[in-house]
Design an enzyme around this catalytic site. Structure first.
Site, PDB file in Angstrom:
ATOM      1  N   THR A  75     -70.458 -23.828  23.030  1.00 13.09           N
ATOM      2  CA  THR A  75     -71.627 -23.440  22.348  1.00 13.09           C
ATOM      3  C   THR A  75     -72.494 -22.415  23.322  1.00 13.09           C
ATOM      4  O   THR A  75     -73.340 -21.773  22.848  1.00 13.09           O
ATOM      5  CB  THR A  75     -72.616 -24.406  21.664  1.00 13.09           C
ATOM      6  OG1 THR A  75     -72.878 -25.833  22.894  1.00 13.09           O
ATOM      7  CG2 THR A  75     -71.779 -25.298  20.691  1.00 13.09           C
ATOM      8  N   ASP A  76     -72.631 -22.667  24.627  1.00 15.51           N
ATOM      9  CA  ASP A  76     -73.338 -22.075  25.536  1.00 15.51           C
ATOM     10  C   ASP A  76     -73.600 -20.641  25.524  1.00 15.51           C
ATOM     11  O   ASP A  76     -74.641 -19.700  25.428  1.00 15.51           O
ATOM     12  CB  ASP A  76     -72.801 -22.501  27.032  1.00 15.51           C
ATOM     13  CG  ASP A  76     -73.189 -23.768  27.245  1.00 15.51           C
ATOM     14  OD1 ASP A  76     -74.063 -24.507  26.657  1.00 15.51           O
ATOM     15  OD2 ASP A  76     -72.824 -24.320  28.394  1.00 15.51           O
TER      16      ASP A  76
ATOM     17  N   SER B  11     -69.344 -21.414  29.512  1.00 17.47           N
ATOM     18  CA  SER B  11     -70.518 -20.936  30.403  1.00 17.47           C
ATOM     19  C   SER B  11     -69.715 -20.081  31.605  1.00 17.47           C
ATOM     20  O   SER B  11     -70.359 -19.283  32.464  1.00 17.47           O
ATOM     21  CB  SER B  11     -71.450 -22.080  31.179  1.00 17.47           C
ATOM     22  OG  SER B  11     -70.579 -23.247  31.638  1.00 17.47           O
TER      23      SER B  11
ATOM     24  N   THR C   7     -66.770 -27.607  24.511  1.00 15.78           N
ATOM     25  CA  THR C   7     -67.009 -29.074  24.503  1.00 15.78           C
ATOM     26  C   THR C   7     -66.324 -29.706  23.153  1.00 15.78           C
ATOM     27  O   THR C   7     -65.657 -30.879  23.413  1.00 15.78           O
ATOM     28  CB  THR C   7     -68.510 -29.464  24.167  1.00 15.78           C
ATOM     29  OG1 THR C   7     -69.548 -29.039  25.097  1.00 15.78           O
ATOM     30  CG2 THR C   7     -68.807 -30.936  23.864  1.00 15.78           C
TER      31      THR C   7
ATOM     32  N   ARG D 293     -87.091  -7.441  28.990  1.00 16.92           N
ATOM     33  CA  ARG D 293     -87.675  -8.605  28.164  1.00 16.92           C
ATOM     34  C   ARG D 293     -89.140  -8.593  27.942  1.00 16.92           C
ATOM     35  O   ARG D 293     -89.648  -9.103  29.036  1.00 16.92           O
ATOM     36  CB  ARG D 293     -87.072  -9.946  28.509  1.00 16.92           C
ATOM     37  CG  ARG D 293     -85.359  -9.936  28.565  1.00 16.92           C
ATOM     38  CD  ARG D 293     -84.757 -11.062  28.539  1.00 16.92           C
ATOM     39  NE  ARG D 293     -84.876 -11.888  27.278  1.00 16.92           N
ATOM     40  CZ  ARG D 293     -84.619 -12.932  27.382  1.00 16.92           C
ATOM     41  NH1 ARG D 293     -84.196 -13.873  28.470  1.00 16.92           N
ATOM     42  NH2 ARG D 293     -84.832 -13.720  26.103  1.00 16.92           N
TER      43      ARG D 293
ATOM     44  N   ASP E   8     -64.809 -23.933  29.720  1.00 16.26           N
ATOM     45  CA  ASP E   8     -66.275 -24.131  29.451  1.00 16.26           C
ATOM     46  C   ASP E   8     -66.816 -22.617  29.247  1.00 16.26           C
ATOM     47  O   ASP E   8     -66.797 -21.750  29.959  1.00 16.26           O
ATOM     48  CB  ASP E   8     -66.773 -24.872  30.565  1.00 16.26           C
ATOM     49  CG  ASP E   8     -68.333 -25.249  30.456  1.00 16.26           C
ATOM     50  OD1 ASP E   8     -68.496 -26.168  30.294  1.00 16.26           O
ATOM     51  OD2 ASP E   8     -68.953 -24.393  29.993  1.00 16.26           O
TER      52      ASP E   8
ATOM     53  N   GLN F 182     -89.221 -11.014  24.349  1.00 12.65           N
ATOM     54  CA  GLN F 182     -89.072 -12.633  24.537  1.00 12.65           C
ATOM     55  C   GLN F 182     -89.056 -13.530  23.349  1.00 12.65           C
ATOM     56  O   GLN F 182     -88.619 -14.654  23.482  1.00 12.65           O
ATOM     57  CB  GLN F 182     -89.833 -13.216  25.797  1.00 12.65           C
ATOM     58  CG  GLN F 182     -89.550 -12.395  26.960  1.00 12.65           C
ATOM     59  CD  GLN F 182     -90.644 -12.683  28.054  1.00 12.65           C
ATOM     60  OE1 GLN F 182     -90.839 -13.772  28.056  1.00 12.65           O
ATOM     61  NE2 GLN F 182     -90.895 -11.649  28.766  1.00 12.65           N
ATOM     62  N   CYS F 183     -89.750 -12.905  22.241  1.00  9.30           N
ATOM     63  CA  CYS F 183     -89.971 -13.728  21.081  1.00  9.30           C
ATOM     64  C   CYS F 183     -88.625 -13.833  20.441  1.00  9.30           C
ATOM     65  O   CYS F 183     -88.016 -12.755  20.481  1.00  9.30           O
ATOM     66  CB  CYS F 183     -90.696 -13.158  20.057  1.00  9.30           C
ATOM     67  SG  CYS F 183     -92.457 -13.700  20.746  1.00  9.30           S
TER      68      CYS F 183
HETATM   69  N1  ASP Z   1     -70.723 -26.256  28.387  1.00  8.64           N
HETATM   70  C1  ASP Z   1     -70.225 -26.147  27.031  1.00  8.64           C
HETATM   71  C2  ASP Z   1     -69.546 -24.872  26.647  1.00  8.64           C
HETATM   72  O1  ASP Z   1     -70.109 -23.662  26.214  1.00  8.64           O
HETATM   73  C3  ASP Z   1     -71.073 -26.562  25.852  1.00  8.64           C
HETATM   74  C4  ASP Z   1     -70.405 -26.852  24.360  1.00  8.64           C
HETATM   75  O2  ASP Z   1     -69.315 -26.282  24.275  1.00  8.64           O
HETATM   76  O3  ASP Z   1     -71.452 -27.328  23.620  1.00  8.64           O
HETATM   77  O4  ASP Z   1     -68.312 -24.703  26.696  1.00  8.64           O
END
Ligand code: ASP
Length: 335
Positions: free
Chosen positions: A87-88, A57, A12, A239, A55, A271-272
């Site tokens: 972040t993903d 993901s 992002t 898990r 991205d 899973q915790c």
């Molecule tokens: N879908 C984005 C990624 O992980 C989300 C992000 O960067 O916050 O590339």
């Protein structure tokens, strides 16, 4: 002046809307242009872009290997790295790098943002600037203060293989429930030096990854009779509930026996997100005692999974896997 590489992998942080109105990665020159603060840092920045920014993901282990090789190629030229990443799957990448690099003596600080860099309320600028400042921190003898893979996000520097993504909309997107932050940034940067990882090994990149790892998440109503076990799984990450608990059901035990008979190593992770697996605490978990099972203790799920892939990829035998998995290889587990 410290020289730090800025490696752009996508996410992002460097996205803008494409012709279909969806967020997609832009090229690095456009990202850098939107952060004038980069020019003000008393740091020499060496910008590098992965061939195909994504991205996160879309992350696959081949990209971890590409990234690790880029970092390895830069290691002698710079004092540290800042990696811009979505972040993903940032926590998975942090785990992968932490296990692939042995004997790190320079910082690899991964950061990103919840809002793209050009957006008015973006968190990108603070995250990047502080990530650089931590990457450039130096001891009196000239060595780097941070000598491990870390995630910097929203005023905190976390050990990368202890972190997980906790929120998709808060700026405070990452948490490290079982290990305190390595450092924080307020008016001044404050580092908890006693928490930092120091490796005794000599520097090496071991970039092998083997993805023949399966994951099964327990839940009430799961039909163990129908549960497929894929024969190519060399490791199964299970898990479980709470402190590593599972039902006593005979069909669950049969499933575990089938897996074991296949030669698959079984790892018990909870899973915790906070706390540790404590086998044998509850009577209901007796099925788990009937098979040989490795305890992931307080590792994150991400860490247990990626550590399995890396240990397999490094060619460890089943016996060596059993010896190495419980050990803290990069500060990922409390011993
Ligand atoms: N879908 C984005 C990624 O992980 C989300 C992000 O960067 O916050 O590339």
């Amino acid at each position: 002046m410290r020289k730090i590489a800025l490696i752009y992998t996508g996410g992002t942080i460097g996205m803008r809307q494409n012709e279909r109105g969806k967020l997609a990665p832009m090229d690095f020159a456009s990202v850098a242009e939107k952060i004038p603060a980069l020019q003000l840092l008393p740091i020499e920045i060496l910008p590098v872009t992965l061939e195909n920014p994504i991205d996160s993901s879309e992350m696959v282990p081949q990209v971890w290997q590409e990234l690790a090789e880029v970092i390895d190629g830069l290691m002698d030229q710079v004092d540290g790295m800042v990696v811009l990443h979505g972040t993903d799957t940032m926590a998975y990448t942090a785990c992968a790098l932490s296990f692939m690099f042995e004997g790190l003596q320079k910082p690899i600080i991964i950061t990103g943002s919840q809002l793209p860099v050009g957006v008015l309320r973006t968190d990108a600028v603070e995250n990047i600037v502080s990530a650089f400042e931590f990457a450039a921190l130096t001891e009196e003898d000239g060595s780097a203060v941070i000598q491990e893979v870390a995630i910097y996000f929203e005023y905190e520097l976390l050990r990368g293989n202890r972190a997980y993504k906790r929120s998709s909309n808060e700026f405070n997107a990452f948490s490290s429930p079982n290990y305190p932050p390595l450092a924080s940034s307020g008016v001044r940067l404050s580092v908890n030096k006693e928490l930092l990882w120091r490796s005794k090994k000599t520097y090496a990149l071991k970039s092998g990854i083997d993805t023949s790892v399966g994951v099964v998440t327990l839940y009430p109503g799961l039909d163990f009779d129908q549960l497929p076990h894929l024969p190519h799984w060399r490791v199964l990450v299970l898990r479980t509930f709470g402190a590593g608990n599972a039902p006593k059901s005979p069909s669950f035990l049969e499933f575990l026996k089938r897996v074991e008979k296949n030669g698959t190593i079984i790892v018990n992770t909870s899973q915790c997100v906070s706390g540790s697996v404590l086998p044998g605490l509850y009577d209901s978990s007796s099925a788990l005692e009937e098979v040989k099972m490795l305890n992931a203790k307080d590792m994150t799920f991400e860490s247990a999974l990626v550590k399995s892939m890396v240990l397999l990829g490094q060619g460890n035998s089943v016996a060596d896997f059993h010896i190495k998995f419980p050990l803290s290889l990069a500060g990922e587990v409390s011993e």
